[in-house]
Design a protein around this motif. Structure first.
Motif, PDB file in Angstrom:
ATOM      1  N   ASP A  54       0.826  -1.211   0.000  1.00  0.00           N
ATOM      2  CA  ASP A  54       0.000   0.000   0.000  1.00  0.00           C
ATOM      3  C   ASP A  54       0.865   1.268   0.000  1.00  0.00           C
ATOM      4  O   ASP A  54       0.671   2.174   0.808  1.00  0.00           O
ATOM      5  CB  ASP A  54      -0.969  -0.005   1.183  1.00  0.00           C
ATOM      6  CG  ASP A  54      -2.063   1.028   1.036  1.00  0.00           C
ATOM      7  OD1 ASP A  54      -2.437   1.348  -0.109  1.00  0.00           O
ATOM      8  OD2 ASP A  54      -2.527   1.542   2.082  1.00  0.00           O
ATOM      9  N   ILE A  55       1.823   1.319  -0.893  1.00  0.00           N
ATOM     10  CA  ILE A  55       2.708   2.472  -1.038  1.00  0.00           C
ATOM     11  C   ILE A  55       2.046   3.465  -1.983  1.00  0.00           C
ATOM     12  O   ILE A  55       1.654   3.107  -3.093  1.00  0.00           O
ATOM     13  CB  ILE A  55       4.088   2.048  -1.600  1.00  0.00           C
ATOM     14  CG1 ILE A  55       4.740   1.000  -0.713  1.00  0.00           C
ATOM     15  CG2 ILE A  55       4.977   3.266  -1.809  1.00  0.00           C
ATOM     16  CD1 ILE A  55       5.030   1.424   0.697  1.00  0.00           C
ATOM     17  N   LYS A  61       7.277  10.177  -3.128  1.00  0.00           N
ATOM     18  CA  LYS A  61       7.764  11.557  -3.161  1.00  0.00           C
ATOM     19  C   LYS A  61       8.516  11.893  -1.877  1.00  0.00           C
ATOM     20  O   LYS A  61       9.548  12.567  -1.913  1.00  0.00           O
ATOM     21  CB  LYS A  61       6.601  12.537  -3.341  1.00  0.00           C
ATOM     22  CG  LYS A  61       6.037  12.562  -4.738  1.00  0.00           C
ATOM     23  CD  LYS A  61       4.900  13.559  -4.827  1.00  0.00           C
ATOM     24  CE  LYS A  61       4.308  13.611  -6.215  1.00  0.00           C
ATOM     25  NZ  LYS A  61       3.187  14.568  -6.290  1.00  0.00           N
ATOM     26  N   PHE A  62       8.000  11.424  -0.746  1.00  0.00           N
ATOM     27  CA  PHE A  62       8.671  11.664   0.536  1.00  0.00           C
ATOM     28  C   PHE A  62      10.062  11.023   0.524  1.00  0.00           C
ATOM     29  O   PHE A  62      11.051  11.642   0.926  1.00  0.00           O
ATOM     30  CB  PHE A  62       7.834  11.116   1.692  1.00  0.00           C
ATOM     31  CG  PHE A  62       8.461  11.338   3.041  1.00  0.00           C
ATOM     32  CD1 PHE A  62       8.354  12.571   3.667  1.00  0.00           C
ATOM     33  CD2 PHE A  62       9.140  10.325   3.686  1.00  0.00           C
ATOM     34  CE1 PHE A  62       8.935  12.784   4.915  1.00  0.00           C
ATOM     35  CE2 PHE A  62       9.728  10.525   4.922  1.00  0.00           C
ATOM     36  CZ  PHE A  62       9.618  11.765   5.547  1.00  0.00           C
ATOM     37  N   ALA A  63      10.149   9.803   0.036  1.00  0.00           N
ATOM     38  CA  ALA A  63      11.425   9.090   0.001  1.00  0.00           C
ATOM     39  C   ALA A  63      12.424   9.782  -0.930  1.00  0.00           C
ATOM     40  O   ALA A  63      13.626   9.762  -0.682  1.00  0.00           O
ATOM     41  CB  ALA A  63      11.211   7.642  -0.435  1.00  0.00           C
ATOM     42  N   ARG A  64      11.921  10.402  -1.988  1.00  0.00           N
ATOM     43  CA  ARG A  64      12.792  11.103  -2.928  1.00  0.00           C
ATOM     44  C   ARG A  64      13.142  12.517  -2.463  1.00  0.00           C
ATOM     45  O   ARG A  64      13.922  13.211  -3.112  1.00  0.00           O
ATOM     46  CB  ARG A  64      12.108  11.222  -4.297  1.00  0.00           C
ATOM     47  CG  ARG A  64      11.983   9.938  -5.056  1.00  0.00           C
ATOM     48  CD  ARG A  64      11.402  10.209  -6.449  1.00  0.00           C
ATOM     49  NE  ARG A  64      10.722   9.060  -6.946  1.00  0.00           N
ATOM     50  CZ  ARG A  64       9.405   8.968  -7.172  1.00  0.00           C
ATOM     51  NH1 ARG A  64       8.616   9.996  -6.972  1.00  0.00           N
ATOM     52  NH2 ARG A  64       8.880   7.851  -7.608  1.00  0.00           N
ATOM     53  N   GLY A  65      12.513  12.965  -1.371  1.00  0.00           N
ATOM     54  CA  GLY A  65      12.746  14.323  -0.878  1.00  0.00           C
ATOM     55  C   GLY A  65      11.969  15.370  -1.645  1.00  0.00           C
ATOM     56  O   GLY A  65      12.332  16.550  -1.631  1.00  0.00           O
ATOM     57  N   GLU A  66      10.890  14.969  -2.302  1.00  0.00           N
ATOM     58  CA  GLU A  66      10.100  15.885  -3.117  1.00  0.00           C
ATOM     59  C   GLU A  66       8.973  16.556  -2.343  1.00  0.00           C
ATOM     60  O   GLU A  66       8.356  17.490  -2.853  1.00  0.00           O
ATOM     61  CB  GLU A  66       9.529  15.147  -4.332  1.00  0.00           C
ATOM     62  CG  GLU A  66      10.601  14.640  -5.282  1.00  0.00           C
ATOM     63  CD  GLU A  66      10.060  13.744  -6.381  1.00  0.00           C
ATOM     64  OE1 GLU A  66       8.835  13.477  -6.419  1.00  0.00           O
ATOM     65  OE2 GLU A  66      10.868  13.291  -7.204  1.00  0.00           O
ATOM     66  N   ASP A 137      20.326  -0.084  -2.806  1.00  0.00           N
ATOM     67  CA  ASP A 137      21.019  -0.116  -4.109  1.00  0.00           C
ATOM     68  C   ASP A 137      20.338   0.784  -5.140  1.00  0.00           C
ATOM     69  O   ASP A 137      20.217   0.424  -6.308  1.00  0.00           O
ATOM     70  CB  ASP A 137      21.111  -1.542  -4.654  1.00  0.00           C
ATOM     71  CG  ASP A 137      22.135  -2.384  -3.925  1.00  0.00           C
ATOM     72  OD1 ASP A 137      22.935  -1.823  -3.152  1.00  0.00           O
ATOM     73  OD2 ASP A 137      22.147  -3.612  -4.132  1.00  0.00           O
ATOM     74  N   GLY A 138      19.867   1.949  -4.703  1.00  0.00           N
ATOM     75  CA  GLY A 138      19.245   2.896  -5.621  1.00  0.00           C
ATOM     76  C   GLY A 138      17.777   2.647  -5.891  1.00  0.00           C
ATOM     77  O   GLY A 138      17.145   3.411  -6.599  1.00  0.00           O
ATOM     78  N   TYR A 139      17.208   1.565  -5.335  1.00  0.00           N
ATOM     79  CA  TYR A 139      15.792   1.254  -5.517  1.00  0.00           C
ATOM     80  C   TYR A 139      15.011   1.692  -4.283  1.00  0.00           C
ATOM     81  O   TYR A 139      15.457   1.472  -3.150  1.00  0.00           O
ATOM     82  CB  TYR A 139      15.573  -0.243  -5.727  1.00  0.00           C
ATOM     83  CG  TYR A 139      16.175  -0.764  -7.005  1.00  0.00           C
ATOM     84  CD1 TYR A 139      15.485  -0.640  -8.210  1.00  0.00           C
ATOM     85  CD2 TYR A 139      17.417  -1.385  -7.013  1.00  0.00           C
ATOM     86  CE1 TYR A 139      16.029  -1.120  -9.388  1.00  0.00           C
ATOM     87  CE2 TYR A 139      17.966  -1.865  -8.189  1.00  0.00           C
ATOM     88  CZ  TYR A 139      17.271  -1.721  -9.369  1.00  0.00           C
ATOM     89  OH  TYR A 139      17.816  -2.189 -10.533  1.00  0.00           O
ATOM     90  N   LEU A 140      13.853   2.297  -4.509  1.00  0.00           N
ATOM     91  CA  LEU A 140      12.963   2.649  -3.408  1.00  0.00           C
ATOM     92  C   LEU A 140      12.029   1.472  -3.182  1.00  0.00           C
ATOM     93  O   LEU A 140      11.158   1.203  -4.009  1.00  0.00           O
ATOM     94  CB  LEU A 140      12.174   3.919  -3.746  1.00  0.00           C
ATOM     95  CG  LEU A 140      13.019   5.177  -3.942  1.00  0.00           C
ATOM     96  CD1 LEU A 140      12.145   6.344  -4.365  1.00  0.00           C
ATOM     97  CD2 LEU A 140      13.799   5.513  -2.685  1.00  0.00           C
ATOM     98  N   ILE A 141      12.234   0.768  -2.080  1.00  0.00           N
ATOM     99  CA  ILE A 141      11.440  -0.426  -1.808  1.00  0.00           C
ATOM    100  C   ILE A 141      10.804  -0.320  -0.423  1.00  0.00           C
ATOM    101  O   ILE A 141      11.300   0.412   0.444  1.00  0.00           O
ATOM    102  CB  ILE A 141      12.274  -1.719  -1.930  1.00  0.00           C
ATOM    103  CG1 ILE A 141      13.404  -1.750  -0.915  1.00  0.00           C
ATOM    104  CG2 ILE A 141      12.810  -1.886  -3.336  1.00  0.00           C
ATOM    105  CD1 ILE A 141      14.136  -3.072  -0.871  1.00  0.00           C
TER     106      ILE A 141
END
Length: 159
Positions: A54-55, A61-66, A137-141
């Protein structure tokens, strides 16, 4: 020698058991961690994970700092110089306007932070103190999957 082979067999049985807990689409990522020390996901696999846990787009956006910082609009995200003390009183030698602009107690600080957190959850649906996403490793999981991968990585390091 017999103990070594027994240990190796037990290790691989444990790894297979752990891998069995993953969905088929995550099996490759888990195997990559165990065998090569890195992960890789396709866009489809990531989308499956996001649906499973349920992402939302705001979680990403939060994880990316947006998204803005949840303390924006509070005294803690301003040009004000803030002193936090147990009593809410400034140190004796400090002067308002020179050494500080605002003084508050620890309880007041925690109340402001909690109020900002609740407002952020209401506005964006994201709890800044408990994010659902982690970067591996660069993936948002999802955090749950990241924990599994971290465990598998620890198993790999013990080899």
């Amino acid at each position: 020698m017999k103990k070594t082979w027994t240990a190796i067999i037990v290790f691989f049985v444990c790894v297979l058991g752990i891998l069995g807990t993953f969905y088929e689409s995550q099996l490759k990522a888990a195997a990559d961690v165990v065998l090569f020390g890195h992960v890789s996901y396709t866009d489809e696999e990531l989308q499956e994970l996001y649906e499973k846990y349920d992402i939302t787009e705001n979680d990403l956006k939060f994880a990316r700092g947006e998204l803005p910082n949840y303390l924006d609009g509070t005294v803690f995200q301003s040009n004000s110089r803030v002193i936090v003390s147990e009593t809410g009183e400034p140190p004796e030698s400090s002067k308002e306007g020179v050494d500080y602009d605002v003084v508050m107690s620890e309880q007041e600080m925690l109340a402001i932070i909690e109020e900002a957190r609740v407002a952020y959850i209401e506005k964006y649906g994201v709890d800044p103190s408990n994010p659902k996403i982690d970067e591996v490793d660069g993936y948002l999981i999802p955090v749950q999957e990241a924990k599994k991968l971290a465990f598998l990585s620890m198993v790999r390091e013990r080899e």
